[in-house]
Design a protein around this motif. Sequence first.
Motif, PDB file in Angstrom:
ATOM      1  N   ALA A   1     -43.284 -54.097  33.109  1.00 54.75           N
ATOM      2  CA  ALA A   1     -42.058 -54.786  33.523  1.00 54.75           C
ATOM      3  C   ALA A   1     -42.115 -56.267  33.154  1.00 54.75           C
ATOM      4  O   ALA A   1     -41.091 -56.937  33.094  1.00 54.75           O
ATOM      5  CB  ALA A   1     -41.859 -54.621  35.025  1.00 54.75           C
ATOM      6  N   SER A   2     -43.306 -56.752  32.868  1.00 55.96           N
ATOM      7  CA  SER A   2     -43.491 -58.169  32.581  1.00 55.96           C
ATOM      8  C   SER A   2     -43.105 -58.491  31.140  1.00 55.96           C
ATOM      9  O   SER A   2     -43.639 -57.907  30.194  1.00 55.96           O
ATOM     10  CB  SER A   2     -44.954 -58.547  32.830  1.00 55.96           C
ATOM     11  N   SER A   3     -42.215 -59.444  30.967  1.00 61.35           N
ATOM     12  CA  SER A   3     -41.842 -59.854  29.604  1.00 61.35           C
ATOM     13  C   SER A   3     -43.016 -60.540  28.907  1.00 61.35           C
ATOM     14  O   SER A   3     -43.163 -60.447  27.689  1.00 61.35           O
ATOM     15  CB  SER A   3     -40.615 -60.754  29.625  1.00 61.35           C
ATOM     16  N   ALA A   4     -43.886 -61.209  29.667  1.00 60.72           N
ATOM     17  CA  ALA A   4     -45.066 -61.840  29.078  1.00 60.72           C
ATOM     18  C   ALA A   4     -46.012 -60.776  28.508  1.00 60.72           C
ATOM     19  O   ALA A   4     -46.541 -60.934  27.405  1.00 60.72           O
ATOM     20  CB  ALA A   4     -45.790 -62.696  30.110  1.00 60.72           C
ATOM     21  N   ASP A   5     -46.223 -59.678  29.256  1.00 61.17           N
ATOM     22  CA  ASP A   5     -47.075 -58.589  28.763  1.00 61.17           C
ATOM     23  C   ASP A   5     -46.513 -57.992  27.487  1.00 61.17           C
ATOM     24  O   ASP A   5     -47.247 -57.719  26.541  1.00 61.17           O
ATOM     25  CB  ASP A   5     -47.207 -57.488  29.818  1.00 61.17           C
ATOM     26  N   ARG A   6     -45.204 -57.772  27.445  1.00 60.34           N
ATOM     27  CA  ARG A   6     -44.578 -57.205  26.257  1.00 60.34           C
ATOM     28  C   ARG A   6     -44.708 -58.149  25.065  1.00 60.34           C
ATOM     29  O   ARG A   6     -44.957 -57.713  23.943  1.00 60.34           O
ATOM     30  CB  ARG A   6     -43.109 -56.871  26.538  1.00 60.34           C
ATOM     31  N   ALA A   7     -44.565 -59.445  25.307  1.00 65.10           N
ATOM     32  CA  ALA A   7     -44.679 -60.427  24.223  1.00 65.10           C
ATOM     33  C   ALA A   7     -46.111 -60.467  23.680  1.00 65.10           C
ATOM     34  O   ALA A   7     -46.320 -60.511  22.460  1.00 65.10           O
ATOM     35  CB  ALA A   7     -44.257 -61.808  24.710  1.00 65.10           C
ATOM     36  N   ILE A   8     -47.084 -60.433  24.574  1.00 64.90           N
ATOM     37  CA  ILE A   8     -48.492 -60.451  24.148  1.00 64.90           C
ATOM     38  C   ILE A   8     -48.802 -59.208  23.318  1.00 64.90           C
ATOM     39  O   ILE A   8     -49.434 -59.285  22.262  1.00 64.90           O
ATOM     40  CB  ILE A   8     -49.442 -60.572  25.358  1.00 64.90           C
ATOM     41  N   PHE A   9     -48.327 -58.046  23.785  1.00 66.66           N
ATOM     42  CA  PHE A   9     -48.580 -56.823  23.030  1.00 66.66           C
ATOM     43  C   PHE A   9     -47.936 -56.903  21.648  1.00 66.66           C
ATOM     44  O   PHE A   9     -48.545 -56.518  20.644  1.00 66.66           O
ATOM     45  CB  PHE A   9     -48.091 -55.580  23.771  1.00 66.66           C
ATOM     46  N   SER A  10     -46.733 -57.408  21.565  1.00 69.21           N
ATOM     47  CA  SER A  10     -46.050 -57.539  20.276  1.00 69.21           C
ATOM     48  C   SER A  10     -46.855 -58.419  19.316  1.00 69.21           C
ATOM     49  O   SER A  10     -46.977 -58.112  18.127  1.00 69.21           O
ATOM     50  CB  SER A  10     -44.657 -58.115  20.446  1.00 69.21           C
ATOM     51  N   LEU A  11     -47.426 -59.490  19.859  1.00 67.50           N
ATOM     52  CA  LEU A  11     -48.238 -60.381  19.027  1.00 67.50           C
ATOM     53  C   LEU A  11     -49.520 -59.708  18.540  1.00 67.50           C
ATOM     54  O   LEU A  11     -50.000 -59.987  17.449  1.00 67.50           O
ATOM     55  CB  LEU A  11     -48.586 -61.652  19.796  1.00 67.50           C
ATOM     56  N   LEU A  12     -50.065 -58.829  19.360  1.00 65.14           N
ATOM     57  CA  LEU A  12     -51.342 -58.180  19.039  1.00 65.14           C
ATOM     58  C   LEU A  12     -51.188 -56.862  18.283  1.00 65.14           C
ATOM     59  O   LEU A  12     -52.191 -56.257  17.894  1.00 65.14           O
ATOM     60  CB  LEU A  12     -52.143 -57.944  20.324  1.00 65.14           C
ATOM     61  N   LEU A  13     -49.954 -56.404  18.076  1.00 62.57           N
ATOM     62  CA  LEU A  13     -49.743 -55.090  17.464  1.00 62.57           C
ATOM     63  C   LEU A  13     -50.356 -54.984  16.066  1.00 62.57           C
ATOM     64  O   LEU A  13     -50.956 -53.968  15.721  1.00 62.57           O
ATOM     65  CB  LEU A  13     -48.252 -54.741  17.429  1.00 62.57           C
ATOM     66  N   GLY A  14     -50.250 -56.015  15.262  1.00 63.55           N
ATOM     67  CA  GLY A  14     -50.852 -55.982  13.924  1.00 63.55           C
ATOM     68  C   GLY A  14     -52.356 -55.811  13.994  1.00 63.55           C
ATOM     69  O   GLY A  14     -52.936 -55.007  13.248  1.00 63.55           O
ATOM     70  N   PHE A  15     -52.998 -56.557  14.892  1.00 64.25           N
ATOM     71  CA  PHE A  15     -54.444 -56.410  15.064  1.00 64.25           C
ATOM     72  C   PHE A  15     -54.769 -55.015  15.560  1.00 64.25           C
ATOM     73  O   PHE A  15     -55.724 -54.392  15.086  1.00 64.25           O
ATOM     74  CB  PHE A  15     -55.011 -57.453  16.032  1.00 64.25           C
ATOM     75  N   HIS A  16     -53.987 -54.499  16.507  1.00 68.21           N
ATOM     76  CA  HIS A  16     -54.224 -53.163  17.054  1.00 68.21           C
ATOM     77  C   HIS A  16     -54.200 -52.115  15.939  1.00 68.21           C
ATOM     78  O   HIS A  16     -55.073 -51.244  15.870  1.00 68.21           O
ATOM     79  CB  HIS A  16     -53.175 -52.832  18.117  1.00 68.21           C
ATOM     80  N   ARG A  17     -53.234 -52.196  15.057  1.00 65.10           N
ATOM     81  CA  ARG A  17     -53.134 -51.234  13.951  1.00 65.10           C
ATOM     82  C   ARG A  17     -54.354 -51.339  13.023  1.00 65.10           C
ATOM     83  O   ARG A  17     -54.923 -50.328  12.618  1.00 65.10           O
ATOM     84  CB  ARG A  17     -51.845 -51.455  13.173  1.00 65.10           C
TER      85      ARG A  17
END
Length: 160
Positions: A130-146
């Motif tokens: 529900a946290s917009s901060a959590d969603r933003a952090i995940f979006s930033l890290l998605l490239g690294f995650h892949r």
Amino acid sequence: MNGAVAEVQLPPGALLERYRAGGGHVDCYVAEVPRSVDLGQLITAFYTSRAFRPERWLLGALLGKRAGDDDVAQLASGQAARFSAWTVESRQGDEILLCDFQGRTRSWLMVMPIEGGTRLHFGSAVVPSASSADRAIFSLLLGFHRFYSRLLLGSAVGRL
């Protein structure tokens, strides 16, 4: 079958599929090897790989969630319900689904026999926040995650 890692759609009926409907992130990576591999062998190769060892060390050093090769062996044989920062959420046939200690991510491994070898699967789910901060952090890290997901499965292939 050259062991190359590719991102694909999650197979229908996979244990990880239940997290696709919830609006979180779900991914699936595959690689094929020219020999028979069972789930225990994939678990062992994955969690003892060169790529995963630094994560095991970090989880132990920073969070006190240590896991050694004996712990990997117990998880691989089905004798452990916990491994480092994860709990076995579900295990059936040729797949296992693990939940992290915070309940926010899932890790999934599956083996599938194919003609001339085995298709290895590795996937993750990130439960929606529900946290917009959590969603933003995940979006930033998605490239690294892949990148890291491909590295992990590729390293497991190398051990097999």
